[in-house]
Design a protein around this motif. Structure first.
Motif, PDB file in Angstrom:
ATOM      1  N   GLY A 209      35.343  52.062  49.009  1.00 51.87           N
ATOM      2  CA  GLY A 209      36.091  51.769  47.801  1.00 51.87           C
ATOM      3  C   GLY A 209      37.529  52.254  47.953  1.00 51.87           C
ATOM      4  O   GLY A 209      38.157  52.069  48.979  1.00 51.87           O
ATOM      5  N   MET A 210      38.047  52.879  46.965  1.00 54.89           N
ATOM      6  CA  MET A 210      39.387  53.468  46.893  1.00 54.89           C
ATOM      7  C   MET A 210      40.505  52.422  46.912  1.00 54.89           C
ATOM      8  O   MET A 210      41.221  52.268  45.941  1.00 54.89           O
ATOM      9  CB  MET A 210      39.620  54.512  47.995  1.00 54.89           C
ATOM     10  CG  MET A 210      38.833  55.791  47.779  1.00 54.89           C
ATOM     11  SD  MET A 210      37.458  55.951  48.920  1.00 54.89           S
ATOM     12  CE  MET A 210      38.259  56.435  50.432  1.00 54.89           C
ATOM     13  N   ALA A 211      40.675  51.702  48.012  1.00 51.27           N
ATOM     14  CA  ALA A 211      41.792  50.755  48.121  1.00 51.27           C
ATOM     15  C   ALA A 211      41.510  49.495  47.307  1.00 51.27           C
ATOM     16  O   ALA A 211      40.439  48.905  47.406  1.00 51.27           O
ATOM     17  CB  ALA A 211      42.027  50.401  49.586  1.00 51.27           C
ATOM     18  N   LYS A 212      42.485  49.095  46.506  1.00 53.70           N
ATOM     19  CA  LYS A 212      42.357  47.888  45.690  1.00 53.70           C
ATOM     20  C   LYS A 212      43.369  46.850  46.173  1.00 53.70           C
ATOM     21  O   LYS A 212      44.518  47.186  46.479  1.00 53.70           O
ATOM     22  CB  LYS A 212      42.603  48.212  44.215  1.00 53.70           C
ATOM     23  CG  LYS A 212      41.790  49.394  43.661  1.00 53.70           C
ATOM     24  CD  LYS A 212      40.303  49.180  43.762  1.00 53.70           C
ATOM     25  CE  LYS A 212      39.508  50.241  43.019  1.00 53.70           C
ATOM     26  NZ  LYS A 212      39.478  51.567  43.682  1.00 53.70           N
ATOM     27  N   PRO A 213      42.996  45.577  46.238  1.00 57.41           N
ATOM     28  CA  PRO A 213      43.904  44.553  46.753  1.00 57.41           C
ATOM     29  C   PRO A 213      45.052  44.279  45.785  1.00 57.41           C
ATOM     30  O   PRO A 213      44.878  44.370  44.570  1.00 57.41           O
ATOM     31  CB  PRO A 213      43.008  43.326  46.906  1.00 57.41           C
ATOM     32  CG  PRO A 213      41.926  43.532  45.900  1.00 57.41           C
ATOM     33  CD  PRO A 213      41.694  45.014  45.851  1.00 57.41           C
ATOM     34  N   PRO A 214      46.224  43.943  46.308  1.00 61.65           N
ATOM     35  CA  PRO A 214      47.350  43.596  45.433  1.00 61.65           C
ATOM     36  C   PRO A 214      46.974  42.451  44.499  1.00 61.65           C
ATOM     37  O   PRO A 214      46.305  41.498  44.882  1.00 61.65           O
ATOM     38  CB  PRO A 214      48.439  43.158  46.421  1.00 61.65           C
ATOM     39  CG  PRO A 214      48.073  43.803  47.722  1.00 61.65           C
ATOM     40  CD  PRO A 214      46.574  43.857  47.737  1.00 61.65           C
ATOM     41  N   GLY A 215      47.388  42.570  43.269  1.00 64.26           N
ATOM     42  CA  GLY A 215      47.123  41.504  42.306  1.00 64.26           C
ATOM     43  C   GLY A 215      45.754  41.552  41.670  1.00 64.26           C
ATOM     44  O   GLY A 215      45.498  40.833  40.696  1.00 64.26           O
ATOM     45  N   LEU A 216      44.862  42.358  42.198  1.00 63.80           N
ATOM     46  CA  LEU A 216      43.504  42.501  41.636  1.00 63.80           C
ATOM     47  C   LEU A 216      42.873  41.154  41.302  1.00 63.80           C
ATOM     48  O   LEU A 216      42.538  40.854  40.150  1.00 63.80           O
ATOM     49  CB  LEU A 216      43.532  43.393  40.385  1.00 63.80           C
ATOM     50  CG  LEU A 216      44.115  44.802  40.549  1.00 63.80           C
ATOM     51  CD1 LEU A 216      44.069  45.546  39.232  1.00 63.80           C
ATOM     52  CD2 LEU A 216      43.378  45.577  41.626  1.00 63.80           C
ATOM     53  N   PRO A 217      42.674  40.302  42.327  1.00 64.75           N
ATOM     54  CA  PRO A 217      42.123  38.966  42.060  1.00 64.75           C
ATOM     55  C   PRO A 217      40.690  39.029  41.530  1.00 64.75           C
ATOM     56  O   PRO A 217      39.962  39.994  41.778  1.00 64.75           O
ATOM     57  CB  PRO A 217      42.162  38.301  43.440  1.00 64.75           C
ATOM     58  CG  PRO A 217      42.117  39.432  44.416  1.00 64.75           C
ATOM     59  CD  PRO A 217      42.887  40.551  43.762  1.00 64.75           C
ATOM     60  N   ASP A 218      40.306  37.981  40.810  1.00 62.89           N
ATOM     61  CA  ASP A 218      38.936  37.903  40.291  1.00 62.89           C
ATOM     62  C   ASP A 218      37.920  37.935  41.430  1.00 62.89           C
ATOM     63  O   ASP A 218      38.181  37.483  42.554  1.00 62.89           O
ATOM     64  CB  ASP A 218      38.744  36.603  39.506  1.00 62.89           C
ATOM     65  CG  ASP A 218      39.321  36.686  38.097  1.00 62.89           C
ATOM     66  OD1 ASP A 218      39.771  37.772  37.691  1.00 62.89           O
ATOM     67  OD2 ASP A 218      39.323  35.645  37.412  1.00 62.89           O
ATOM     68  N   MET A 219      36.738  38.467  41.116  1.00 59.30           N
ATOM     69  CA  MET A 219      35.633  38.490  42.062  1.00 59.30           C
ATOM     70  C   MET A 219      34.723  37.293  41.825  1.00 59.30           C
ATOM     71  O   MET A 219      34.754  36.667  40.764  1.00 59.30           O
ATOM     72  CB  MET A 219      34.830  39.783  41.904  1.00 59.30           C
ATOM     73  CG  MET A 219      34.151  39.928  40.543  1.00 59.30           C
ATOM     74  SD  MET A 219      33.221  41.472  40.321  1.00 59.30           S
ATOM     75  CE  MET A 219      31.769  41.117  41.321  1.00 59.30           C
ATOM     76  N   ASP A 220      33.916  36.983  42.821  1.00 61.75           N
ATOM     77  CA  ASP A 220      32.824  36.031  42.637  1.00 61.75           C
ATOM     78  C   ASP A 220      31.706  36.810  41.935  1.00 61.75           C
ATOM     79  O   ASP A 220      31.196  37.807  42.473  1.00 61.75           O
ATOM     80  CB  ASP A 220      32.360  35.515  44.005  1.00 61.75           C
ATOM     81  CG  ASP A 220      31.302  34.421  43.904  1.00 61.75           C
ATOM     82  OD1 ASP A 220      30.488  34.477  42.961  1.00 61.75           O
ATOM     83  OD2 ASP A 220      31.271  33.539  44.779  1.00 61.75           O
ATOM     84  N   LEU A 221      31.333  36.399  40.749  1.00 65.03           N
ATOM     85  CA  LEU A 221      30.369  37.160  39.956  1.00 65.03           C
ATOM     86  C   LEU A 221      28.976  37.176  40.561  1.00 65.03           C
ATOM     87  O   LEU A 221      28.103  37.905  40.080  1.00 65.03           O
ATOM     88  CB  LEU A 221      30.326  36.607  38.524  1.00 65.03           C
ATOM     89  CG  LEU A 221      31.600  36.863  37.707  1.00 65.03           C
ATOM     90  CD1 LEU A 221      31.509  36.182  36.346  1.00 65.03           C
ATOM     91  CD2 LEU A 221      31.839  38.362  37.545  1.00 65.03           C
ATOM     92  N   ARG A 222      28.756  36.413  41.621  1.00 69.77           N
ATOM     93  CA  ARG A 222      27.479  36.500  42.340  1.00 69.77           C
ATOM     94  C   ARG A 222      27.472  37.642  43.341  1.00 69.77           C
ATOM     95  O   ARG A 222      26.440  37.962  43.933  1.00 69.77           O
ATOM     96  CB  ARG A 222      27.201  35.190  43.066  1.00 69.77           C
ATOM     97  CG  ARG A 222      26.989  33.990  42.153  1.00 69.77           C
ATOM     98  CD  ARG A 222      26.937  32.700  42.947  1.00 69.77           C
ATOM     99  NE  ARG A 222      28.230  32.430  43.606  1.00 69.77           N
ATOM    100  CZ  ARG A 222      28.448  31.420  44.436  1.00 69.77           C
ATOM    101  NH1 ARG A 222      27.459  30.566  44.716  1.00 69.77           N
ATOM    102  NH2 ARG A 222      29.642  31.234  44.970  1.00 69.77           N
ATOM    103  N   ALA A 223      28.630  38.257  43.574  1.00 70.50           N
ATOM    104  CA  ALA A 223      28.755  39.290  44.607  1.00 70.50           C
ATOM    105  C   ALA A 223      28.012  40.557  44.208  1.00 70.50           C
ATOM    106  O   ALA A 223      27.902  40.908  43.035  1.00 70.50           O
ATOM    107  CB  ALA A 223      30.221  39.615  44.865  1.00 70.50           C
TER     108      ALA A 223
END
Length: 518
Positions: A209-223
């Motif tokens: 965890g810890m690192a978050k991608p720039p822009g915080l894009p939406d996830m695939d809710l099946r993930a």
């Protein structure tokens, strides 16, 4: 030129102490540091090399210590710094190393930083230590993205001033912003604080965890953490996390003989291997065995996959069958007598493999999960995801002696989770002198693993075996391990029997059993 001595952690057997549930010294029904210190003789007798202590830091205990208010302290429920120092000194005197949990992804809501952030304005330096964002829509009442927490709820909580903060776990556990220099500096301070007190290493919570991608894009809710690259999941395993582990490694490299292991729920072996590069983690949990049902072919595939990670990383494999977040293996393998037989068999498989091993307190007693009444549940996941998702059943205090609860765990009959009366046959006292007990099997297996020359080498050679079975040989040591998950007894390969998880029947290995030969 003589060969360098391999680092101690390369093939060590670690023992996870769930601090709340190991031993209570002060009679409040909750385990503590002095309780652990008082049972070090047992751990030495068991034959483990190192301990992993779950969080004992000051905390409101919304998630039993994984919501840390002060990472450089001891919560009074567990003792104080003097008790910690005494525990480390006594463990070292017995030849047992001590590693502790590190929780770098998030803090408690009660952390002074978060209290300051709540009182500060949007865009302030105080809020920049966490992940605050404005909401979407005209009024900002839609979360900044669609991320879901590990507990099944939205990963964002809104404040009265309209901003939202991110929490990949409970709302009581706000995520830190690892781009912030204060956050990095504070972790280094925490590392050095405990290393200076003599700890031998860390288990890093949510190390992917810890690192978050720039822009915080939406996830695939099946993930989910186990779906790998199948579904897009920007919450975890972002490439920026490796810079954080490189920073941690730089600190550890200034303290001789120290190490770090990561909790990494990543299934792609190439991505998992990245965490084990020479300037990052020393070890990384591979949870494949935990997730595999009791079937020889499936187990073999999981072992091969885990060894592929180790080979790709030029690092030791790290094996485990249980921890405080999953069902105990006795229950996972079917429960009852069958579950016990299968768990004993898998213990021999795990301890025969090259690399480091992590045991979870109580597995050496053959403890099953416990059905906890809903009104007695303490796990926050029980209230967010439903009682069926509670982890309390694997966290019940250990039974030490006697015929009734609290079985020597505490002087207080009201333990933090209720103990089942049927555990009277599973206490340490009941099993120590019983040569057929699960505890005796663990003790003998650990002694052989430490002392017998057959337990050397990092290579496995697979044998041909009947359907539902497997056999491998450690190279160059020569240990042979056989597992029978079929319904019929099987003949063993040629060799001298070192240990079997159950008695042989007419010289054959029964179903749900394993054996070691040389």
């Amino acid at each position: 030129m003589p060969e360098a001595t391999p680092p101690w952690w390369r093939d060590a057997v670690f023992y996870q102490v769930y601090v709340r549930s190991f031993a209570d010294s002060d009679g409040d029904g909750i385990g503590d540091l002095r309780g652990i210190r008082g049972r070090l003789g047992y751990l030495e007798l068991l034959g483990v090399d190192a301990l992993w202590l779950t969080p004992f830091y000051r905390s409101p205990m919304a998630d039993h210590g994984y919501d840390v208010e002060d990472p450089r302290s001891v919560d009074p429920v567990f003792g104080d710094l003097e008790a910690f120092d005494e525990l480390v000194a006594d463990a070292h005197a017995r030849g047992i190393r001590v590693t502790i949990d590190l929780v770098p992804n998030h803090t408690s809501r009660a952390h002074p930083w978060f209290t300051e952030a709540l009182a500060a304005r949007p865009g302030s330096a105080a809020r920049d230590r966490y992940v605050f964002r404005d909401g979407l829509g005209v009024t900002g009442d839609t979360p900044p993205n669609n991320w879901v927490s590990a507990y099944g709820e939205p990963a964002w909580t809104r404040l009265p001033d309209g901003q939202w903060y991110l929490h990949l776990f409970a709302p009581d556990q706000p995520d830190l912003n690892w781009v912030n220099a204060d956050v990095r500096a504070d972790l280094e301070r925490t590392l050095r604080f405990w290393l200076d007190r003599g700890v031998d290493g860390f288990r890093i919570d949510v190390a992917h965890g810890m690192a978050k991608p720039p822009g915080l894009p939406d996830m695939d809710l099946r993930a989910n953490p186990l779906s790998g690259a199948e579904h897009f999941d920007p919450r975890f395993d972002n490439d920026g996390v490796h810079e954080i582990h490189q920073m941690i490694r730089k600190v550890l490299d200034t303290y001789a003989g120290t190490m770090a292991v990561g909790e990494i729920w990543v299934t792609d072996h190439r991505r998992l291997a990245k965490y084990l590069r020479p300037d990052e983690l020393h070890l990384a949990f591979n949870f494949r065995l935990v997730l595999t049902h009791f079937d020889a072919d499936a187990m073999r595939a999981s072992i091969d996959h885990s060894l592929a990670v180790a080979t790709a990383a030029v690092a030791p494999a790290t094996w485990t069958l249980s921890n405080h977040d999953v069902w105990r293996q006795v229950s996972r393998y079917g429960g009852g007598a069958q579950g016990v037989r299968r768990a004993r068999a898998m213990t021999l498989v795990e301890l025969a493999l090259p690399g480091a091993v992590y045991l979870y307190n109580g597995e050496e007693l053959g403890l099953p999960n416990v059905d906890i009444p809903v009104e007695a549940m303490a796990d926050p996941r029980a209230w967010t995801s439903g009682p069926q998702h509670s982890r309390d059943g694997a966290r019940v205090p250990l039974p030490w002696e006697g015929d009734a609860p609290p079985f020597g765990f505490s002087r207080n009959e009201k333990t933090w989770l209720p103990m089942p009366p049927e555990w009277s046959a599973l206490t340490v006292e009941a099993q120590l002198e019983d040569t057929t007990s699960t505890l005796s099997l663990y003790r003998e297996a650990l002694e052989l693993r430490h002392e017998h020359p057959a337990f050397s080498g990092d290579e496995l050679q697979w044998y041909g075996a009947p359907a539902g079975c497997f056999a491998f040989r450690r190279e160059p040591g020569g240990l042979i391990c056989v597992l029978n998950t079929s319904a019929t007894p099987i003949a063993l390969p040629p060799g001298e029997l070192l240990l079997a998880s159950v008695e042989l029947v007419d010289g054959k290995l029964p179903p749900d059993a394993a054996a070691w030969l040389v």
